[in-house]
Motif scaffolding. Structure first.
Motif, short mmCIF file in Angstrom:
data_model
loop_
_atom_site.label_atom_id
_atom_site.label_comp_id
_atom_site.label_asym_id
_atom_site.label_seq_id
_atom_site.Cartn_x
_atom_site.Cartn_y
_atom_site.Cartn_z
N ALA A 1 4.78 13.72 5.02
CA ALA A 1 4.88 12.29 4.71
C ALA A 1 3.49 11.67 4.68
O ALA A 1 2.71 11.82 5.62
N TYR B 1 3.87 3.15 -0.87
CA TYR B 1 5.04 3.72 -1.54
C TYR B 1 6.15 2.67 -1.67
O TYR B 1 6.92 2.70 -2.61
N ARG C 1 2.47 4.74 3.87
CA ARG C 1 3.88 4.47 3.60
C ARG C 1 4.09 3.15 2.86
O ARG C 1 4.87 3.06 1.93
N LYS C 2 3.37 2.11 3.25
CA LYS C 2 3.56 0.79 2.64
C LYS C 2 3.20 0.80 1.15
O LYS C 2 3.82 0.09 0.36
N ALA D 1 10.78 3.60 2.15
CA ALA D 1 9.45 3.30 2.68
C ALA D 1 9.45 2.11 3.64
O ALA D 1 8.47 1.89 4.35
N PHE E 1 11.50 7.12 5.88
CA PHE E 1 10.47 7.59 4.97
C PHE E 1 10.08 9.02 5.30
O PHE E 1 10.07 9.89 4.43
N ASP F 1 9.80 3.76 9.00
CA ASP F 1 9.02 4.97 9.30
C ASP F 1 9.87 6.23 9.33
O ASP F 1 9.53 7.23 8.70
#
Length: 136
Positions: free
Chosen positions: A61, A68, A65-66, A46, A52, A49
């Motif tokens: 996706a 995760y 993301r952050k 994560a 991930f 970019d």
């Protein structure tokens, strides 16, 4: 004394060939191990970019993301394989420190409560990719 030397030599010769026995010494991971690696390594991926996104089926996706990256993941039960699909019970926990240089949380651990979710993975071109990974 001569017999003792012969026995020792025979044992040494046997021991040196046992490890070889026609195998390359490389153990291939099982489908289950590969699927588990896809789940348990997600927090580390994560931080980037592209990495991930590469863990997921194309277009799957999550945008957060952050979130995760602030959690850790552990397979917590038996996976259910169905051909090129598998569902996996995943324990999601907080308290993880990010290690990427782009982290702006100042080294503070996440205080996210522990939960369990069922994630779905799909095998694409021989690799397990995450199809659905709810956080809670």
């Amino acid at each position: 004394m001569k017999l003792k030397k012969l026995v020792v030599a025979a044992l040494l010769l046997s021991a040196s060939t046992w490890g070889g026995c026609g195998s390359s010494g490389v153990v291939k991971p099982t489908d289950e191990q590969n699927a588990f690696a896809s789940v348990e390594g997600l927090g580390d991926l994560a931080g980037d970019d592209q990495m991930f996104a590469s863990a997921f089926v194309a277009g799957a996706a999550p945008k957060n993301r952050k979130d995760y990256g602030e959690r850790g993941y552990q397979v917590n039960g038996e996976p259910a394989f169905d051909g090129d699909s598998v569902t996996v019970p995943v324990k999601i926990f907080g308290g993880v420190h990010a290690t990427s240089s782009g982290d702006t949380r100042g080294g503070k651990a996440s205080s996210v409560a522990e939960t369990e979710q069922v994630w779905t993975l799909q095998r694409i071109d021989g690799q397990w990719k995450i199809k659905d990974a709810p956080l809670g």
